[in-house]
Design an enzyme around this catalytic site. Structure first.
Site, PDB file in Angstrom:
ATOM      1  N   ASP A 123       0.826  -1.206   0.000  1.00  0.00           N
ATOM      2  CA  ASP A 123       0.000   0.000   0.000  1.00  0.00           C
ATOM      3  C   ASP A 123       0.867   1.265   0.000  1.00  0.00           C
ATOM      4  OD1 ASP A 123       0.573   0.791   2.607  1.00  0.00           O
ATOM      5  OD2 ASP A 123      -1.301   0.026   3.459  1.00  0.00           O
ATOM      6  N   LYS A 145      -4.102   3.946  -1.906  1.00  0.00           N
ATOM      7  CA  LYS A 145      -4.525   5.295  -2.284  1.00  0.00           C
ATOM      8  C   LYS A 145      -3.299   6.118  -2.602  1.00  0.00           C
ATOM      9  CE  LYS A 145      -8.089   5.401   1.126  1.00  0.00           C
ATOM     10  NZ  LYS A 145      -8.730   6.130   2.185  1.00  0.00           N
ATOM     11  N   MET A 192      -5.363   9.546  10.671  1.00  0.00           N
ATOM     12  CA  MET A 192      -6.221  10.041   9.577  1.00  0.00           C
ATOM     13  C   MET A 192      -7.136  11.172  10.040  1.00  0.00           C
ATOM     14  SD  MET A 192      -7.280   6.381   7.859  1.00  0.00           S
ATOM     15  CE  MET A 192      -7.498   5.463   9.364  1.00  0.00           C
TER      16      MET A 192
END
Ligand code: SAH
Length: 279
Positions: A61, A83, A200
């Protein structure tokens, strides 16, 4: 039958010699769900390294440091699944589908995630999908950024006399940020009066800080943001609960970033001062 690649054998043997029987054998058709730790590759565990040297395919990732992938043999296939700044993320079902398909082809699949695979990284969902598909898997823990990143920034996670607990929380969820904030009892966390580490949460910090302050957390509670923790690009911003969000809006810091709220943040200055007096 093809003979084993000499490069793979030499590389794998070197590490296995180093680790002895502590290096588990990576069987074909298995998936290892591994954490790479935060930041630079020095934060990898030896078990994750065992996975890297034996893997046929590494599905990684966005938080995995490029230097980590260099540790794999040259012929190991590297597949990005994550992402990347603003672009739509790959669907979780596509990732799990890919892991299952690769394993069924008889590959040794290393699913490599930043930090620890089971901390806010959707690793649990991947494990469930693998188990449901009957694909054998192993979990390799990693250092989570919320603890190792704090230490790397000079902030102890617990200090006797300051805290007896530490809360790891997210400012984001699968259903969206508003949902993550709404479904957590921030007033209870404020009453707990223990440090909170937020993953986050740079975009939602205003809202979270507001909820904590309305529930009685002091406005001048020390708060910090740590960007790219545990890497050579690490940046630290120290402020207070009421000023940190505005500070980050005025002068943004890079991603990924953690937020830490609590008196443990001041320990950084105490330690730095002591280091100074000791020369
Ligand atoms: N499984 C990971 C967390 C994944 S969620 C872990 O255990 O660390 C992604 C969030 O983790 C980022 O938005 C950021 O808040 C945090 N994060 C991960 N690596 C980081 C790093 N090196 N520095 C700062 N924050 C990091």
């Amino acid at each position: 039958m093809t003979s084993p690649d000499p490069d793979r054998v030499a590389h794998a043997e070197a590490v296995r010699l180093l680790l002895g029987s502590d290096c588990p054998v990576f069987a074909p058709g298995h998936v290892w769900l591994a954490g790479a730790g935060p930041g630079d590759r020095g934060h990898l565990t030896l078990h994750a390294l065992c996975g890297l040297i034996q893997a046929d395919v590494i599905v990684y990732d966005a938080l995995v440091d490029a230097g980590v992938l260099d540790l794999a043999p040259v012929h190991a296939v590297r597949e990005f699944a994550g992402k990347r700044g603003g672009r739509p993320s790959i669907h979780q079902t596509d990732i799990t589908g890919r892991l299952i398909a690769l394993a069924r082809q008889g590959r040794r699949v290393l699913r490599l995630k930043g930090g620890d695979p089971y901390v806010f990284g959707r690793g649990a969902e991947e494990a469930v999908a693998l188990a449901e598909a009957g694909v054998p898997y192993r979990v390799i823990p990693g250092l989570t950024s919320g603890l190792a990143g704090l230490a790397a920034a000079g902030i102890p996670a617990t200090v006797r006399g300051i805290n007896q607990a530490i809360v790891l929380a997210t400012g984001h969820s699968a259903e969206g940020e508003a949902d993550a904030i709404a479904s957590l009892d921030w007033a209870a966390l404020a009453r707990l009066d223990q440090p909170i580490v937020l993953y986050m949460a740079t975009r939602t910090l205003d809202e979270i800080a507001g909820r904590l302050m309305r529930a009685g957390m002091p406005h001048d509670m020390p708060a910090a943001a740590i960007a790219q923790a545990a890497s050579q690009h690490q940046q630290l911003r120290v402020a207070t609960l009421s000023t940190l969000a505005a500070s980050l809006r005025e002068v943004p810091i890079p991603t990924p970033a953690l937020i830490v709220i609590g008196r443990i943040v001041t320990m950084r200055d105490v330690l730095a001062e002591l280091a100074g007096t000791l020369g």
